[in-house]
Design a protein around this motif. Structure first.
Motif, PDB file in Angstrom:
ATOM      1  N   VAL A 301       0.838  -1.206   0.000  1.00 57.74           N
ATOM      2  CA  VAL A 301       0.000   0.000   0.000  1.00 57.74           C
ATOM      3  C   VAL A 301       0.871   1.253   0.000  1.00 57.74           C
ATOM      4  CG1 VAL A 301      -1.665   1.361   1.319  1.00 57.74           C
ATOM      5  CG2 VAL A 301      -1.987  -1.107   1.086  1.00 57.74           C
ATOM      6  N   SER A 302       1.861   1.289   0.864  1.00 57.30           N
ATOM      7  CA  SER A 302       2.766   2.437   0.904  1.00 57.30           C
ATOM      8  C   SER A 302       3.581   2.568  -0.374  1.00 57.30           C
ATOM      9  CB  SER A 302       3.722   2.307   2.103  1.00 57.30           C
ATOM     10  OG  SER A 302       3.009   2.392   3.313  1.00 57.30           O
ATOM     11  N   SER A 303       3.990   1.426  -0.939  1.00 58.38           N
ATOM     12  CA  SER A 303       4.751   1.447  -2.193  1.00 58.38           C
ATOM     13  C   SER A 303       3.929   2.068  -3.314  1.00 58.38           C
ATOM     14  CB  SER A 303       5.161   0.023  -2.583  1.00 58.38           C
ATOM     15  OG  SER A 303       5.997  -0.558  -1.610  1.00 58.38           O
ATOM     16  N   ILE A 304       2.653   1.694  -3.387  1.00 63.52           N
ATOM     17  CA  ILE A 304       1.772   2.225  -4.431  1.00 63.52           C
ATOM     18  C   ILE A 304       1.556   3.724  -4.237  1.00 63.52           C
ATOM     19  CG2 ILE A 304      -0.576   2.161  -5.350  1.00 63.52           C
ATOM     20  CD1 ILE A 304       1.159  -0.188  -6.198  1.00 63.52           C
ATOM     21  N   LEU A 305       1.339   4.145  -3.010  1.00 61.81           N
ATOM     22  CA  LEU A 305       1.134   5.570  -2.741  1.00 61.81           C
ATOM     23  C   LEU A 305       2.363   6.383  -3.132  1.00 61.81           C
ATOM     24  CD1 LEU A 305      -0.715   5.318   0.686  1.00 61.81           C
ATOM     25  CD2 LEU A 305      -1.700   6.066  -1.482  1.00 61.81           C
TER      26      LEU A 305
END
Length: 438
Positions: A301-305
């Motif tokens: 999730v953080s990688s995508i953001l």
């Protein structure tokens, strides 16, 4: 006999400083389709001669008539007009001082029979695990493909993909390290032949082939990784669950994909990794929820953001498809709530990148606001209002969107409305004070 003349201006000047006379090109040297000097004249069954490339393009577009006579062509054989080609070459030599280069003698195009015979020999070498013989044959195929686009098409249409896929599986099943050279050569050739055919998909989707591709992703240089991940993406694009399950049985695949997304080794690897992850998390396999949990736990999730902050359109769209899928599960939403970038970034991207990213932004915000857990109740709605979501959603409805997005935007407006009077500040954040998650 010269039947007609075309003119070509020559801007070169002679020794006296005066420009040379215009150069005339005999009409019979020009292709009736393009009116350009023919490089490879061929004669149809109708008796009319054309440049091979032009007339092949004519038939590829679905035409079945002779371009000049409009006769229906019953026999599509193209007979090389050697006499005319020699005349054109001699004329070019005579007019070299006027800027004409002698056209090279064209190579004889590869035939379906040539390709079929070569593919048969590739399969024979694969059965006998003769990697050097196979390398030689694949390199011959590569040489053919580099000669013309027509050759490439002929190679693809006559079984080369399935033959190479079978060979790749056979050598990978024997030993990756021992057959590394031939595996690299085959994978490189397959890359320009995609999309896959059904038979080839079965061979490249086998456990042995998938293990080999993952090995390439771990141990090869950037170019080798690119070829392997493109092949992997192509296999998963068929949506076959058994390929998904076979891939996930290989240790470390999820971690490897996250690493590629975070490090952005190359645009090709980043885009392909995102597409593969989307194929995985959107599959209909029985362990889909478990798979999503695994990716969220690895920090996806953080990688995508972080990708959404400053990536180009196509990367953003791929990242959004994954985020929307992850937010369908409780654990994915929990990680999104914990990241300060989530709501401001989603609101900021509305109407900023493309219609597709706008629809995914609305969908993601809707999921975060609609299904807020008790620990976060109202947090997403309030934060969305503070960064101007209400006005953005109104704009989305005004400029037009899909029915599904319209329903979600309308529902979000209703959910936000009770909070507006006290909390809306219409802030247009530029994220300067927000920290990345890494």
């Amino acid at each position: 006999m010269v039947l007609g003349w075309g003119r070509r201006k020559n801007n070169k000047k002679n020794k006296g400083g005066k420009p040379n006379m215009e150069v005339v090109i005999p009409n019979q040297f020009k292709c009736p389709i393009t009116l350009d000097l023919m490089k490879d004249p061929v004669t149809l069954s109708t008796g009319i001669t054309y440049d091979r490339e032009s007339v092949e393009r004519w038939f590829d577009e679905g035409n079945i008539t002779c371009p000049l006579t409009n006769q229906v062509v019953r026999n599509f054989d193209m007979i090389p007009n050697h006499s005319l080609r020699i005349m054109i070459q001699d004329w070019c030599v005579e007019n070299r001082q006027n800027g004409f280069e002698r056209i090279p003698t064209p190579r004889i195009p590869v035939s379906p029979t040539d390709v079929s015979e070569l593919v048969f020999r590739v399969k024979e070498c694969a059965r006998g695990l003769d990697q050097y013989g196979c390398v030689e044959l694949v390199q011959k195929m590569e040489k053919w493909s580099n000669e013309s686009g027509r050759n490439k098409k002929c190679i693809v249409e006559n079984g080369a993909i399935s033959g190479l896929a079978l060979a790749f599986e056979a050598f990978a099943n024997d030993s990756i390290e021992r057959n590394l050279i031939v595996l690299e050569v085959i994978l490189s050739s397959l890359n320009w032949m995609f999309p896959l055919q059904l038979e080839a998909q079965e061979s490249l989707g086998s456990k042995a082939s998938l293990h080999c591709m993952v090995w390439f992703l771990k141990h090869q240089d950037v170019k080798g990784k690119e070829k392997a991940i493109i092949a992997l993406k192509e296999i998963l694009s068929f949506g076959d669950e058994k390929h998904v399950e076979a891939l996930l049985e290989i240790e470390g695949v999820n971690e490897l994909l996250i690493e590629f997304i975070n490090k952005r080794v190359s645009p090709i690897i980043t885009k392909a990794s995102l597409r593969i992850v989307w194929y995985l998390v959107s599959s209909n396999s029985s362990f889909n929820e478990k798979l999503k949990f695994s990716f969220v736990e690895l920090g996806l999730v953080s990688s995508i953001l972080n990708i959404l902050i400053d990536s180009e359109k196509s990367v953003c769209e791929k990242a959004y498809t994954i985020l929307d899928s992850l937010l369908s599960c409780d654990f994915g939403r929990e990680k999104a709530y914990e990241n300060d970038l989530t709501i401001p970034l989603l609101v900021k991207k509305i109407l900023r990148v493309s219609p597709l990213t706008t629809e995914y932004s609305v969908s993601c915000i809707w999921k975060l606001c609609k299904f807020e857990e008790k620990n976060y109740e109202g947090k997403a709605l309030i934060e969305a209002l503070q960064v101007g979501a209400f006005q953005k959603l109104l704009l989305v409805l005004q400029v037009g969107c899909s029915d599904e997005t319209k329903e979600k935007a309308t529902e979000l407006l209703k959910l936000m409305n009770p909070y507006r009077a006290e909390l809306e500040e219409c802030i247009d954040s530029d994220f300067k004070n927000l920290k990345r998650s890494y």
